[in-house]
Design an enzyme around this catalytic site. Structure first.
Site, PDB file in Angstrom:
ATOM      1  N   LYS A 143     -11.966  -0.790  -1.713  1.00 47.92           N
ATOM      2  CA  LYS A 143     -11.086  -1.835  -1.175  1.00 47.92           C
ATOM      3  C   LYS A 143     -11.441  -2.130   0.285  1.00 47.92           C
ATOM      4  CE  LYS A 143      -7.621   1.765  -0.260  1.00 47.92           C
ATOM      5  NZ  LYS A 143      -6.406   2.422  -0.791  1.00 47.92           N
ATOM      6  N   TYR A 175      -9.295  -5.501  33.463  1.00 46.38           N
ATOM      7  CA  TYR A 175      -7.986  -6.153  33.476  1.00 46.38           C
ATOM      8  C   TYR A 175      -6.902  -5.194  33.935  1.00 46.38           C
ATOM      9  CZ  TYR A 175      -9.832 -10.124  30.850  1.00 46.38           C
ATOM     10  OH  TYR A 175     -10.525 -11.222  30.460  1.00 46.38           O
TER      11      TYR A 175
HETATM   12  C1  LIG Z   1      -6.738   3.769  -1.026  1.00 48.37           C
HETATM   13  C2  LIG Z   1      -6.348   4.438  -2.296  1.00 48.37           C
HETATM   14  C3  LIG Z   1      -7.120   5.483  -2.804  1.00 48.37           C
HETATM   15  C4  LIG Z   1      -8.260   6.109  -2.034  1.00 48.37           C
HETATM   16  O1  LIG Z   1      -7.690   6.953  -1.051  1.00 48.37           O
HETATM   17  P1  LIG Z   1      -8.582   7.809  -0.047  1.00 48.37           P
HETATM   18  O2  LIG Z   1      -7.594   8.591   0.720  1.00 48.37           O
HETATM   19  O3  LIG Z   1      -9.328   6.837   0.790  1.00 48.37           O
HETATM   20  O4  LIG Z   1      -9.488   8.639  -0.877  1.00 48.37           O
HETATM   21  C5  LIG Z   1      -6.789   5.981  -4.055  1.00 48.37           C
HETATM   22  N1  LIG Z   1      -5.734   5.481  -4.750  1.00 48.37           N
HETATM   23  C6  LIG Z   1      -4.946   4.509  -4.261  1.00 48.37           C
HETATM   24  C7  LIG Z   1      -3.789   4.040  -5.045  1.00 48.37           C
HETATM   25  C8  LIG Z   1      -5.213   3.965  -3.011  1.00 48.37           C
HETATM   26  O5  LIG Z   1      -4.411   3.004  -2.521  1.00 48.37           O
END
Ligand SMILES: *Cc1c(COP(=O)(O)O)cnc(C)c1O
Length: 383
Positions: free
Chosen positions: A57, A278
């Site tokens: 993702k 800044y």
């Molecule tokens: C993002 C996510 C993962 C992966 O999690 P990590 O901690 O990055 O391994 C797995 N399952 C769901 C439902 C997620 O939202």
């Protein structure tokens, strides 16, 4: 549903910025695809016969969803998770027809046909999403793939006990649905001693027994390290693949994946009393030598980060505030004229891991990676 809407979506998501040359870029992001593959193999070794998906993702946690997913597919990864429909459509274009791709957030009402067109599986988080996917299956005239998410105690996504009961009271609830797994997500998997993990696992057990008898999936990266009872049939690691430590209390069992280097724009000597950046939140007390580098908060380096860059194992602290496009470093620790315009200093790499950089910015490695900007020259190595 019609051809025109599909075309406009794929056209929209297919628009890609031209790659930025190394000479033109202010900073260089190197992604070690070989390290991602090795990390996948390390997780698989822990899981034994249990399946291992790849969570890609947010554009592969900021590292390039298509590149990362192709590397994982080359290691035999056949199931991928994205968060949003648009990510799934892009990933389908990148990976072709074979791998299973699931959309974790489910599909927004009215967008189901776009998911059907792209052959995406969806994660069903509510009775409403289930009904909409059932209707989409009826319209498509075939069964549609879905993972069923239950809320075992994170209170974020998935059906809680009452909703699971209501759904299962309807004998037609899963008509047209090819339920491929039941899943849930852990809230405190990075705290192995915390009782919430076992509580969630037991609630997951209870809820999944009410649902069709299909494979189960509970563990994210850290969940894999909670041990075999948390593995079930399919693990869903993301962060660990990208080198973030899934066991924060212990040494990182994963290989680093990311290197971020920024170019020096100019160097200068600063006299006592000079205000830097800044708001002049830093004033020079002794004379020093400063270098301005071509990276700032627009590249994902948090404005509040009290941090440092590194050059040949020498720490170069930030002076004053992070600007949008630049940061001033104290390079007095280096020999005179050692650092020149065009030289590279390191922000993430052997001298400063993603997790350490996150610590200095008061955040987690996940946020550092997914904040990485779009002005870098991106270099993919060991693919
Ligand atoms: C993002 C996510 C993962 C992966 O999690 P990590 O901690 O990055 O391994 C797995 N399952 C769901 C439902 C997620 O939202």
């Amino acid at each position: 549903m019609n051809g025109a809407s599909k075309k406009s979506l794929s056209e929209r998501v297919a628009v890609k910025a031209a790659p930025i040359s190394e000479a033109a870029a202010g900073a260089i992001l190197t992604v070690d695809l070989g390290a991602i593959r090795e990390n996948y193999r390390r997780l698989k070794a822990r899981l034994g016969d249990v399946g291992c998906a790849g969570v890609v993702k947010a554009d592969g946690y900021g590292l390039g969803g298509a590149q990362v997913a192709a590397a994982l597919a080359a290691e035999g990864c056949a199931t991928f998770f994205v968060a949003h429909l648009a990510e799934g459509v892009l990933l389908r274009q990148a990976l072709g027809a074979r791998p299973a791709i699931y959309v974790l957030n489910g599909i927004q009402p009215g967008a189901e046909s776009e998911a059907v067109e792209a052959e995406l599986g969806v994660v069903i988080n509510s009775a409403g999403q289930l009904a909409a996917w059932r209707s989409a299956a009826q319209r498509a005239g075939r069964k549609l793939k879905a993972g069923i998410q239950v809320d075992s105690g994170m209170s974020r996504l998935g059906m809680a006990a009452a909703e699971v009961e209501a759904v299962t009271a309807d004998p037609r609830a899963f008509d047209g649905i090819n339920a491929t797994f039941v899943m849930s997500h852990l809230a405190r998997a990075d705290e192995p001693e915390h009782p919430a993990n076992e509580q969630q696992r037991l609630e997951f057990e209870r809820l999944r027994r009410m649902l069709p008898p299909v494979p189960a999936s509970l563990a994210n990266s850290s969940g894999i390290f909670l041990g075999q009872p948390f593995h079930y049939d399919l693990a869903r690691p993301g962060a660990a693949l990208y080198g973030i430590n899934p066991t924060p209390a212990e040494e990182n069992p994963m290989l680093p994946v990311v290197r971020l280097q920024a170019k020096v724009i100019q160097t200068r000597s600063l006299d006592r009393g000079a205000g830097v950046g800044y708001g002049h939140i830093f004033h020079v007390t002794d004379s020093l030598v400063a270098a301005t580098i071509s990276l700032g908060y627009a590249d994902g380096w948090h404005r509040r980060a009290a941090s440092a860059a590194w050059f040949e194992n020498v720490r170069l602290p930030f002076l004053g505030r992070v600007s949008m496009d630049s940061i001033v470093l104290d390079i007095s620790a280096l020999p005179p004229d050692r650092l020149k315009a065009g030289d590279l200093v390191e922000l993430i790499g052997p001298s400063q891991t993603v997790d350490q950089a996150a610590g200095h910015a008061g955040t987690i490695g996940y946020e550092i990676l997914t904040s990485l900007g779009h002005r870098f020259h991106r270099r993919y190595v060991n693919g």
